[in-house]
Design an enzyme around this catalytic site. Structure first.
Site, PDB file in Angstrom:
ATOM      1  N   GLU A 238       0.730  -1.301   0.081  1.00 36.68           N
ATOM      2  CA  GLU A 238      -0.042   0.126  -0.055  1.00 36.68           C
ATOM      3  C   GLU A 238       0.766   1.318  -0.019  1.00 36.68           C
ATOM      4  O   GLU A 238       0.614   2.142   0.828  1.00 36.68           O
ATOM      5  CB  GLU A 238      -1.018  -0.074   1.165  1.00 36.68           C
ATOM      6  CG  GLU A 238      -1.791  -1.249   1.259  1.00 36.68           C
ATOM      7  CD  GLU A 238      -2.847  -1.437   2.209  1.00 36.68           C
ATOM      8  OE1 GLU A 238      -2.632  -0.603   3.355  1.00 36.68           O
ATOM      9  OE2 GLU A 238      -3.561  -2.147   2.367  1.00 36.68           O
TER      10      GLU A 238
ATOM     11  N   GLU B  40      -6.131 -11.523  -0.769  1.00 35.92           N
ATOM     12  CA  GLU B  40      -6.985 -10.784   0.118  1.00 35.92           C
ATOM     13  C   GLU B  40      -8.423 -10.726  -0.243  1.00 35.92           C
ATOM     14  O   GLU B  40      -8.870  -9.814  -0.484  1.00 35.92           O
ATOM     15  CB  GLU B  40      -6.412  -9.515   0.832  1.00 35.92           C
ATOM     16  CG  GLU B  40      -5.072  -9.344   1.134  1.00 35.92           C
ATOM     17  CD  GLU B  40      -4.639  -7.958   1.835  1.00 35.92           C
ATOM     18  OE1 GLU B  40      -5.489  -7.420   2.117  1.00 35.92           O
ATOM     19  OE2 GLU B  40      -3.479  -8.117   2.093  1.00 35.92           O
TER      20      GLU B  40
HETATM   21  C1  GLA Z   1      -4.977  -4.815   4.386  1.00 37.60           C
HETATM   22  C2  GLA Z   1      -3.675  -5.798   4.659  1.00 37.60           C
HETATM   23  C3  GLA Z   1      -4.214  -6.865   5.461  1.00 37.60           C
HETATM   24  C4  GLA Z   1      -5.105  -6.647   6.201  1.00 37.60           C
HETATM   25  C5  GLA Z   1      -6.282  -6.151   5.685  1.00 37.60           C
HETATM   26  C6  GLA Z   1      -7.305  -6.033   6.910  1.00 37.60           C
HETATM   27  O1  GLA Z   1      -5.483  -5.337   3.307  1.00 37.60           O
HETATM   28  O2  GLA Z   1      -2.980  -5.823   3.471  1.00 37.60           O
HETATM   29  O3  GLA Z   1      -2.967  -7.359   5.946  1.00 37.60           O
HETATM   30  O4  GLA Z   1      -4.839  -6.036   7.344  1.00 37.60           O
HETATM   31  O5  GLA Z   1      -5.813  -4.664   5.398  1.00 37.60           O
HETATM   32  O6  GLA Z   1      -7.610  -7.038   7.579  1.00 37.60           O
END
Ligand code: GLA
Length: 377
Positions: free
Chosen positions: A161, A266
């Site tokens: 990020e 994710e």
């Molecule tokens: C981001 C992070 C993850 C996690 C999510 C929320 O996407 O990359 O590691 O913390 O937020 O759970």
């Protein structure tokens, strides 16, 4: 007559055999098996899962998934809570779990502005450290963590990020103190520590056109400097009304066009209404709790489940269409009960974003995804 009876017995016997085979196939065809020659199908694991405390999850995780990532135990605030004090107990257990079950293990995440300990950026007086000190801390952190799992963790989310939705650099401590070189340095340190590990950039809202452009620009600059970067993780925190499938597809194609592996990391599809203004996983966006945005407290109605299912299937069809570009699709958790989406972006909701229900039963969607995979040549 005798012959007729024999014939009848044979037909019944054959039907019974084929029925039992079909039943057996249904039982034994798992996501892991169906995606074997497509891409890794993974999940994030929480502590209770890799420690073996959550017994119900174990069977599902072992049989359904071929890849794992740690939900929290490798984030810097957990793995180096105080300078020079590394806490590896949980991460060791997590890695052992993956090795035991022959899974592809991803390390998550080395450099991230969030869930980082405060000491990382400040001196004893609480003032921001110098560029040199922060680079040294980054180097020590990355070298120590990556080297510990050298050869065992095959891929690392090196930086998480760093680019905003508008394509600009996030003004994090790493950026403000070091400048954009922090990302190049992070990848270099990771490569030094394990030259064979795959190194990834991971981010959310990766289908937003301006963000896509920003990420491409950043990656091209790294590549021009000879930095080893092997893949892009597109966090898949998606909703019923975002992102557009066509924009998601453009991103898969564009990132692959850089010569990189694409991973959907994710993945979770919230079944709940999106509070205005939130499009990703920025913790700062936590909105106030509102009753009307928590409509399914007692279960997801069939109609809503069908719409949700179809959208999930659209995404899986897209992933399968691009299986030559995608190396892994990882769900952000196993069962609905453990999902962070119950508390984000609004606390205390009841969401249904994953493939297994609160009792770890496979939702009907699982079989449909498996069928899609099997039918894709
Ligand atoms: C981001 C992070 C993850 C996690 C999510 C929320 O996407 O990359 O590691 O913390 O937020 O759970």
């Amino acid at each position: 007559m005798k012959l007729k009876i024999k014939y009848y017995t044979l037909v019944v016997a054959m039907a019974a055999i084929s029925f039992s085979c079909a039943a057996k196939n249904d039982k034994t065809t798992t996501l892991r098996a169906a995606f074997k020659d497509k891409f890794y199908i993974g999940t994030a694991l929480n502590r209770a899962q890799y420690m073996g405390i959550d017994k119900k999850s174990d069977e599902v995780v072992k049989t359904q998934f071929s890849a794992i990532v740690a939900e929290n135990c490798m984030k810097s605030e957990n793995i180096q809570p105080r300078e020079g004090e590394f806490f590896f107990d949980d991460a060791d257990k997590f890695v052992a779990y993956g090795k035991k079950n022959k899974m592809f293990i991803t390390g998550h995440t080395l450099i991230w502005h969030s869930q980082a300990p405060r000491w990382f950026f400040v001196d004893k007086e609480g003032k921001d450290v110098s560029r040199e000190v922060l680079i040294e801390r980054m180097k020590n952190h990355i070298h120590t963590v990556v080297a510990r799992y050298k050869g065992q963790i095959k891929g690392w989310d090196v930086v998480n990020e760093a680019i905003l939705d508008n394509g600009e650099w996030r003004k994090s401590k790493f950026y403000n103190i070091i400048g954009e070189d922090f990302i190049k340095l992070a990848f270099q340190f990771a490569h030094e520590a394990d030259p064979k590990a795959e190194l990834y950039y991971n981010d959310y809202s990766m289908a937003i056109p301006a963000k896509r452009e920003g990420v491409i620009k950043m990656v091209k600059a790294l590549q021009a400097q000879g930095v080893k970067i092997h893949g892009i993780g597109m966090q898949g925190h998606i909703g019923m009304d975002y992102p557009e499938l066509s924009e998601f597809e453009k991103s898969i194609e564009s990132y692959a066009g850089l010569g990189l592996k694409v991973m959907i990391t994710e993945l979770d599809l919230s079944a709940l209404p999106t509070p205005k203004g939130n499009r990703g996983a920025n913790i700062a966006d936590v909105a106030a709790y509102q009753d009307q945005i928590n409509p399914y407290k007692n279960g997801l109605p069939a109609e809503a489940e069908t719409v949700w299912e179809n959208r999930y299937l659209d995404f899986f069809r897209l992933f399968l269409k691009h299986k030559d570009k995608i190396s892994r699709v990882t769900l952000w958790g196993v069962s609905d009960g453990g999902s962070w989406k119950n508390n984000f972006p609004v606390r205390g909701r009841t969401d249904y974003p994953l493939l297994f229900d609160r009792d770890y039963n496979a939702k009907p969607l699982v079989k449909k995804i498996i069928d899609e995979a099997i039918k894709t040549k």
